[in-house]
Write a protein that holds these residues in place. Structure first.
Motif, PDB file in Angstrom:
ATOM      1  N   PHE A 147      -5.387  19.221  -3.636  1.00  0.00           N
ATOM      2  CA  PHE A 147      -5.609  17.843  -4.045  1.00  0.00           C
ATOM      3  C   PHE A 147      -5.335  16.888  -2.890  1.00  0.00           C
ATOM      4  CE2 PHE A 147      -4.554  19.737  -8.255  1.00  0.00           C
ATOM      5  CZ  PHE A 147      -5.783  19.474  -8.865  1.00  0.00           C
ATOM      6  N   LYS A 148      -6.050  15.774  -2.895  1.00  0.00           N
ATOM      7  CA  LYS A 148      -5.837  14.717  -1.913  1.00  0.00           C
ATOM      8  C   LYS A 148      -4.597  13.910  -2.290  1.00  0.00           C
ATOM      9  CE  LYS A 148     -10.826  14.162  -1.168  1.00  0.00           C
ATOM     10  NZ  LYS A 148     -11.959  13.207  -1.246  1.00  0.00           N
ATOM     11  N   PRO A 149      -3.988  13.191  -1.330  1.00  0.00           N
ATOM     12  CA  PRO A 149      -2.851  12.331  -1.669  1.00  0.00           C
ATOM     13  C   PRO A 149      -3.276  11.200  -2.609  1.00  0.00           C
ATOM     14  CG  PRO A 149      -2.942  12.730   0.698  1.00  0.00           C
ATOM     15  CD  PRO A 149      -4.229  13.240   0.122  1.00  0.00           C
ATOM     16  N   GLN A 150      -2.391  10.825  -3.501  1.00  0.00           N
ATOM     17  CA  GLN A 150      -2.616   9.657  -4.350  1.00  0.00           C
ATOM     18  C   GLN A 150      -2.373   8.392  -3.532  1.00  0.00           C
ATOM     19  OE1 GLN A 150      -0.967   9.293  -8.531  1.00  0.00           O
ATOM     20  NE2 GLN A 150       0.285   7.762  -7.528  1.00  0.00           N
ATOM     21  N   ARG A 151      -3.242   7.409  -3.681  1.00  0.00           N
ATOM     22  CA  ARG A 151      -3.118   6.163  -2.935  1.00  0.00           C
ATOM     23  C   ARG A 151      -3.057   4.979  -3.889  1.00  0.00           C
ATOM     24  NH1 ARG A 151      -3.867   6.890   2.451  1.00  0.00           N
ATOM     25  NH2 ARG A 151      -4.783   8.879   3.093  1.00  0.00           N
ATOM     26  N   GLY A 152      -2.256   3.980  -3.512  1.00  0.00           N
ATOM     27  CA  GLY A 152      -2.077   2.828  -4.376  1.00  0.00           C
ATOM     28  C   GLY A 152      -2.111   1.520  -3.617  1.00  0.00           C
ATOM     29  N   VAL A 157      -7.077  17.557 -12.787  1.00  0.00           N
ATOM     30  CA  VAL A 157      -8.143  16.932 -12.014  1.00  0.00           C
ATOM     31  C   VAL A 157      -7.610  15.627 -11.451  1.00  0.00           C
ATOM     32  CG1 VAL A 157     -10.021  17.944 -13.355  1.00  0.00           C
ATOM     33  CG2 VAL A 157      -9.046  15.752 -14.061  1.00  0.00           C
ATOM     34  N   GLN A 158      -8.294  15.112 -10.427  1.00  0.00           N
ATOM     35  CA  GLN A 158      -7.950  13.813  -9.858  1.00  0.00           C
ATOM     36  C   GLN A 158      -8.967  12.789 -10.326  1.00  0.00           C
ATOM     37  OE1 GLN A 158      -7.423  15.048  -5.599  1.00  0.00           O
ATOM     38  NE2 GLN A 158      -5.543  13.868  -5.810  1.00  0.00           N
ATOM     39  N   THR A 159      -8.505  11.790 -11.075  1.00  0.00           N
ATOM     40  CA  THR A 159      -9.407  10.759 -11.547  1.00  0.00           C
ATOM     41  C   THR A 159      -9.870   9.906 -10.384  1.00  0.00           C
ATOM     42  OG1 THR A 159      -7.655   9.154 -11.943  1.00  0.00           O
ATOM     43  CG2 THR A 159      -8.149  10.678 -13.732  1.00  0.00           C
ATOM     44  N   LEU A 217      -4.706   2.643  -8.484  1.00  0.00           N
ATOM     45  CA  LEU A 217      -4.407   3.974  -7.967  1.00  0.00           C
ATOM     46  C   LEU A 217      -5.688   4.781  -7.859  1.00  0.00           C
ATOM     47  CD1 LEU A 217      -1.234   4.921 -10.081  1.00  0.00           C
ATOM     48  CD2 LEU A 217      -1.301   4.079  -7.734  1.00  0.00           C
ATOM     49  N   THR A 218      -5.815   5.517  -6.772  1.00  0.00           N
ATOM     50  CA  THR A 218      -6.921   6.457  -6.606  1.00  0.00           C
ATOM     51  C   THR A 218      -6.359   7.859  -6.420  1.00  0.00           C
ATOM     52  OG1 THR A 218      -6.973   6.057  -4.221  1.00  0.00           O
ATOM     53  CG2 THR A 218      -8.420   4.715  -5.590  1.00  0.00           C
ATOM     54  N   ASN A 219      -7.192   8.841  -6.714  1.00  0.00           N
ATOM     55  CA  ASN A 219      -6.793  10.250  -6.625  1.00  0.00           C
ATOM     56  C   ASN A 219      -5.616  10.565  -7.541  1.00  0.00           C
ATOM     57  OD1 ASN A 219      -8.757  10.555  -4.608  1.00  0.00           O
ATOM     58  ND2 ASN A 219      -7.287  10.140  -2.978  1.00  0.00           N
ATOM     59  N   VAL A 220      -5.602   9.967  -8.716  1.00  0.00           N
ATOM     60  CA  VAL A 220      -4.514  10.194  -9.670  1.00  0.00           C
ATOM     61  C   VAL A 220      -4.693  11.537 -10.345  1.00  0.00           C
ATOM     62  CG1 VAL A 220      -3.342   9.314 -11.716  1.00  0.00           C
ATOM     63  CG2 VAL A 220      -4.295   7.723 -10.051  1.00  0.00           C
ATOM     64  N   LEU A 221      -3.615  12.282 -10.456  1.00  0.00           N
ATOM     65  CA  LEU A 221      -3.651  13.595 -11.085  1.00  0.00           C
ATOM     66  C   LEU A 221      -3.466  13.457 -12.589  1.00  0.00           C
ATOM     67  CD1 LEU A 221      -3.919  16.414  -9.753  1.00  0.00           C
ATOM     68  CD2 LEU A 221      -1.468  16.706 -10.128  1.00  0.00           C
ATOM     69  N   THR A 222      -4.322  14.136 -13.347  1.00  0.00           N
ATOM     70  CA  THR A 222      -4.227  14.124 -14.807  1.00  0.00           C
ATOM     71  C   THR A 222      -4.769  15.431 -15.359  1.00  0.00           C
ATOM     72  OG1 THR A 222      -4.766  12.869 -16.795  1.00  0.00           O
ATOM     73  CG2 THR A 222      -6.486  13.085 -15.152  1.00  0.00           C
ATOM     74  N   SER A 223      -4.628  15.636 -16.651  1.00  0.00           N
ATOM     75  CA  SER A 223      -5.069  16.894 -17.262  1.00  0.00           C
ATOM     76  C   SER A 223      -6.580  17.036 -17.181  1.00  0.00           C
ATOM     77  CB  SER A 223      -4.623  16.953 -18.719  1.00  0.00           C
ATOM     78  OG  SER A 223      -3.221  16.903 -18.825  1.00  0.00           O
ATOM     79  N   ASP A 224      -7.036  18.250 -16.946  1.00  0.00           N
ATOM     80  CA  ASP A 224      -8.463  18.549 -16.902  1.00  0.00           C
ATOM     81  C   ASP A 224      -9.020  18.468 -18.325  1.00  0.00           C
ATOM     82  OD1 ASP A 224     -10.993  19.753 -16.756  1.00  0.00           O
ATOM     83  OD2 ASP A 224     -10.397  20.989 -15.058  1.00  0.00           O
ATOM     84  N   ARG A 237       0.863  -1.180   0.000  1.00  0.00           N
ATOM     85  CA  ARG A 237       0.000   0.000   0.000  1.00  0.00           C
ATOM     86  C   ARG A 237       0.897   1.226   0.000  1.00  0.00           C
ATOM     87  NH1 ARG A 237      -5.107  -0.561   2.220  1.00  0.00           N
ATOM     88  NH2 ARG A 237      -5.394   1.584   1.471  1.00  0.00           N
ATOM     89  N   SER A 238       0.430   2.294  -0.619  1.00  0.00           N
ATOM     90  CA  SER A 238       1.252   3.499  -0.702  1.00  0.00           C
ATOM     91  C   SER A 238       0.371   4.738  -0.730  1.00  0.00           C
ATOM     92  CB  SER A 238       2.129   3.456  -1.956  1.00  0.00           C
ATOM     93  OG  SER A 238       1.337   3.500  -3.127  1.00  0.00           O
ATOM     94  N   PHE A 239       0.979   5.868  -0.393  1.00  0.00           N
ATOM     95  CA  PHE A 239       0.323   7.158  -0.600  1.00  0.00           C
ATOM     96  C   PHE A 239       1.396   8.186  -0.924  1.00  0.00           C
ATOM     97  CE2 PHE A 239       1.527   7.434   3.823  1.00  0.00           C
ATOM     98  CZ  PHE A 239       1.853   8.764   4.004  1.00  0.00           C
ATOM     99  N   GLU A 240       1.003   9.181  -1.705  1.00  0.00           N
ATOM    100  CA  GLU A 240       1.949  10.201  -2.146  1.00  0.00           C
ATOM    101  C   GLU A 240       1.206  11.509  -2.375  1.00  0.00           C
ATOM    102  OE1 GLU A 240       5.187  11.019  -5.765  1.00  0.00           O
ATOM    103  OE2 GLU A 240       3.824   9.299  -5.832  1.00  0.00           O
ATOM    104  N   GLN A 241       1.729  12.588  -1.822  1.00  0.00           N
ATOM    105  CA  GLN A 241       1.120  13.891  -2.028  1.00  0.00           C
ATOM    106  C   GLN A 241       1.376  14.353  -3.462  1.00  0.00           C
ATOM    107  OE1 GLN A 241      -0.874  15.618   0.156  1.00  0.00           O
ATOM    108  NE2 GLN A 241      -1.286  16.785  -1.698  1.00  0.00           N
TER     109      GLN A 241
END
Length: 207
Positions: free
Chosen positions: A20-25, A67-69, A52-59, A5-9
């Protein structure tokens, strides 16, 4: 077998100025390693799934923002082979297949490929170094690299085509001294590494 499990700001710019929320994996992986041809070659095979949740990508509405998918899932297989076929003759091979998809989202169509991730990647590098005689320490090698097509934006509006590159090297090694000449993309293949913001910025590969 492994589980992690992981998380990353993450940092970026939202249209509404929010943080944005931290990305979690979450990742599951299983693999096997074996020796082949009287231990001359070592092979490793691995299967994995990464969510992965809360992944950052282009709007998709305005690519100048992010945006965070909701969720992205990658499933794949990796195979690597390394070893010394004959004295002085070494080989390194790799193949990877990745099925990376958007699995939950409010803006991006579910099932779209994750941008920037090629489905197939393969490489083969082989070298030969003279082990004895007057040419001891001199050697050379040739390498092949294949990168499959990929989508450079979250909406998958276009495709960056696959490419195949050939590299080569000449070198001399003696104890703690070494000197070499590396040649990249020796056939001058025209290719593109990435693209962003719906063709507003394209990154070509080196000639």
């Amino acid at each position: 077998m492994s589980y992690s499990r992981s998380f990353e700001q993450v940092t970026g710019a939202a249209r509404d100025g929010s943080l944005f929320k931290p990305q979690r994996g979450t990742q599951y992986e299983v693999g096997v390693k074996t020796d082949l041809f009287d231990n001359k070659l070592s092979a490793t095979l691995a299967l994995y799934e990464l969510t992965l949740t809360n992944v950052l990508t282009s709007d998709p509405i305005n690519p100048d923002f992010d945006v965070q998918t909701g969720e992205q899932r990658s499933r794949g297989v990796e195979l690597s082979v390394t070893g010394e076929i004959l004295p002085g003759w070494n080989v390194i091979g790799f193949y990877g297949y990745t099925d990376a998809r958007v699995t939950k989202d409010n803006n991006i169509p579910v099932g779209n490929r994750v941008f920037g991730v090629p489905d197939n990647v393969a490489s083969l590098w082989t070298t030969y170094t003279f082990p004895t005689g007057s040419l001891k320490g001199f050697g050379g090698g040739i390498g092949f690299n294949y990168v499959g097509d990929k989508k450079p934006d979250s909406l998958n509006t276009f495709t960056i085509p696959s490419y195949f590159l050939t590299d080569a090297a000449l070198y001399y090694r003696n104890n703690n001294f070494s000197i070499g000449l590396n040649l990249n993309n020796i056939f001058n293949v025209r290719y593109y590494e990435a693209s962003f913001s719906n063709l507003q910025r394209i990154i070509p590969g080196r000639p």
